[in-house]
Design an enzyme around this catalytic site. Sequence first.
Site, mmCIF file in Angstrom:
data_model
loop_
_atom_site.group_PDB
_atom_site.id
_atom_site.type_symbol
_atom_site.label_atom_id
_atom_site.label_comp_id
_atom_site.label_asym_id
_atom_site.label_seq_id
_atom_site.Cartn_x
_atom_site.Cartn_y
_atom_site.Cartn_z
ATOM 1 N N GLU A 33 0.351 5.228 0.686
ATOM 2 C CA GLU A 33 -0.555 6.277 1.161
ATOM 3 C C GLU A 33 -0.090 7.654 0.690
ATOM 4 O O GLU A 33 1.007 7.808 0.138
ATOM 5 C CB GLU A 33 -0.653 6.203 2.693
ATOM 6 C CG GLU A 33 -1.233 4.865 3.140
ATOM 7 C CD GLU A 33 -1.525 4.774 4.624
ATOM 8 O OE1 GLU A 33 -1.060 5.645 5.389
ATOM 9 O OE2 GLU A 33 -2.237 3.824 5.012
ATOM 10 N N ASN A 76 0.837 -1.198 0.000
ATOM 11 C CA ASN A 76 0.000 0.000 0.000
ATOM 12 C C ASN A 76 0.873 1.250 0.000
ATOM 13 O O ASN A 76 1.946 1.286 0.622
ATOM 14 C CB ASN A 76 -1.021 0.007 1.144
ATOM 15 C CG ASN A 76 -0.444 -0.178 2.520
ATOM 16 O OD1 ASN A 76 0.586 -0.822 2.695
ATOM 17 N ND2 ASN A 76 -1.100 0.375 3.520
ATOM 18 N N CYS A 93 -4.237 0.677 -2.486
ATOM 19 C CA CYS A 93 -4.071 -0.559 -1.720
ATOM 20 C C CYS A 93 -3.002 -1.454 -2.347
ATOM 21 O O CYS A 93 -2.756 -1.414 -3.563
ATOM 22 C CB CYS A 93 -5.362 -1.363 -1.696
ATOM 23 S SG CYS A 93 -6.730 -0.579 -0.845
ATOM 24 N N GLU A 112 -3.157 -4.577 -2.998
ATOM 25 C CA GLU A 112 -3.685 -5.513 -4.008
ATOM 26 C C GLU A 112 -3.664 -4.900 -5.403
ATOM 27 O O GLU A 112 -3.333 -5.568 -6.388
ATOM 28 C CB GLU A 112 -5.121 -5.910 -3.661
ATOM 29 C CG GLU A 112 -5.251 -6.722 -2.394
ATOM 30 C CD GLU A 112 -5.454 -5.876 -1.142
ATOM 31 O OE1 GLU A 112 -4.946 -4.729 -1.078
ATOM 32 O OE2 GLU A 112 -6.132 -6.365 -0.219
ATOM 33 N N CYS A 118 -10.630 -3.072 -4.806
ATOM 34 C CA CYS A 118 -9.633 -4.059 -5.261
ATOM 35 C C CYS A 118 -10.314 -5.299 -5.831
ATOM 36 O O CYS A 118 -9.853 -5.863 -6.827
ATOM 37 C CB CYS A 118 -8.703 -4.435 -4.116
ATOM 38 S SG CYS A 118 -7.603 -3.078 -3.665
ATOM 39 N N CYS A 144 -10.498 -4.863 -0.187
ATOM 40 C CA CYS A 144 -11.651 -3.955 -0.214
ATOM 41 C C CYS A 144 -12.429 -4.103 -1.530
ATOM 42 O O CYS A 144 -11.966 -4.734 -2.485
ATOM 43 C CB CYS A 144 -11.190 -2.510 -0.022
ATOM 44 S SG CYS A 144 -10.467 -1.767 -1.508
HETATM 45 N N1 THU Z 1 -5.310 -1.425 2.579
HETATM 46 C C1 THU Z 1 -4.727 -2.263 1.678
HETATM 47 O O1 THU Z 1 -3.640 -1.982 1.152
HETATM 48 N N2 THU Z 1 -5.355 -3.420 1.382
HETATM 49 C C2 THU Z 1 -6.481 -3.877 1.994
HETATM 50 O O2 THU Z 1 -6.934 -4.972 1.701
HETATM 51 C C3 THU Z 1 -7.149 -3.039 2.997
HETATM 52 C C4 THU Z 1 -6.605 -1.673 3.185
HETATM 53 C C5 THU Z 1 -4.582 -0.223 2.969
HETATM 54 C C6 THU Z 1 -5.126 1.088 2.529
HETATM 55 C C7 THU Z 1 -4.564 2.028 3.581
HETATM 56 O O3 THU Z 1 -3.251 2.387 3.227
HETATM 57 C C8 THU Z 1 -4.506 1.184 4.835
HETATM 58 O O4 THU Z 1 -4.570 -0.164 4.391
HETATM 59 C C9 THU Z 1 -5.605 1.458 5.840
HETATM 60 O O5 THU Z 1 -6.837 1.424 5.231
#
Ligand code: THU
Length: 130
Positions: free
Chosen positions: A47, A45, A56, A58, A92, A89
Site C-alpha cells: 500500500e 500487497n 495487490c 496477485e 489483477c 480484483c
Molecule cells: N488486495 C489484494 O492484494 N488482493 C486482492 O485480491 C484484493 C485486495 C489488497 C489491496 C489493498 O492493499 C487491500 O487488499 C484492501 O483492498
Amino acid sequence: MEARCPEDLLSLALAYVDNAYAPYSGYKVVAVLRDEYGRAYVGVNVENSSYGLTVCAERVALFNAITGGSRRFKELLVYSKGPNPPVPCGACLQSLSEFDDGSLRIYVAKANGVCDSLTLSSLLPRPFRL
Ligand code: THU
C-alpha cells in the site's frame, strides 16, 4: 467448488503473509503463483499513503514471475489473514489473463486448508484483448 488447498503453496503463503505492507487497510494479502515447470513466485500487497498507488498481492506475484522468466501458469493461491477470503480484483484478473491459456486454476484460501477452486475464465469471462 471447494477443494484442499495445494499444501506447498499454502505454506509459502503463511510464511510470507506478514511481509504484506497494509498499514491503511490492515488487510494483508499474499499470492503464490506456480508456473508450468512448478516454480512458485510470491507476492504481497504493497500500500501507499497515496492510496491509488497500492498494488495487490496477485500482481506483485505475477510481476515477480515474469521477471523470473516464467510465462505460463498453472495455479494461483490467494490468502488473507482477515475474515473475508480475497477473490482477485478485476485489475489483477485482467493482468493474469494476458498470460493465461485457459489452464490457470485460482485457489482462494479459507479456513482449515480449504480453498475455493475457481477458474480465471469464470471470474473474467470476457478479458480485454487488443
Ligand atoms: N488486495 C489484494 O492484494 N488482493 C486482492 O485480491 C484484493 C485486495 C489488497 C489491496 C489493498 O492493499 C487491500 O487488499 C484492501 O483492498
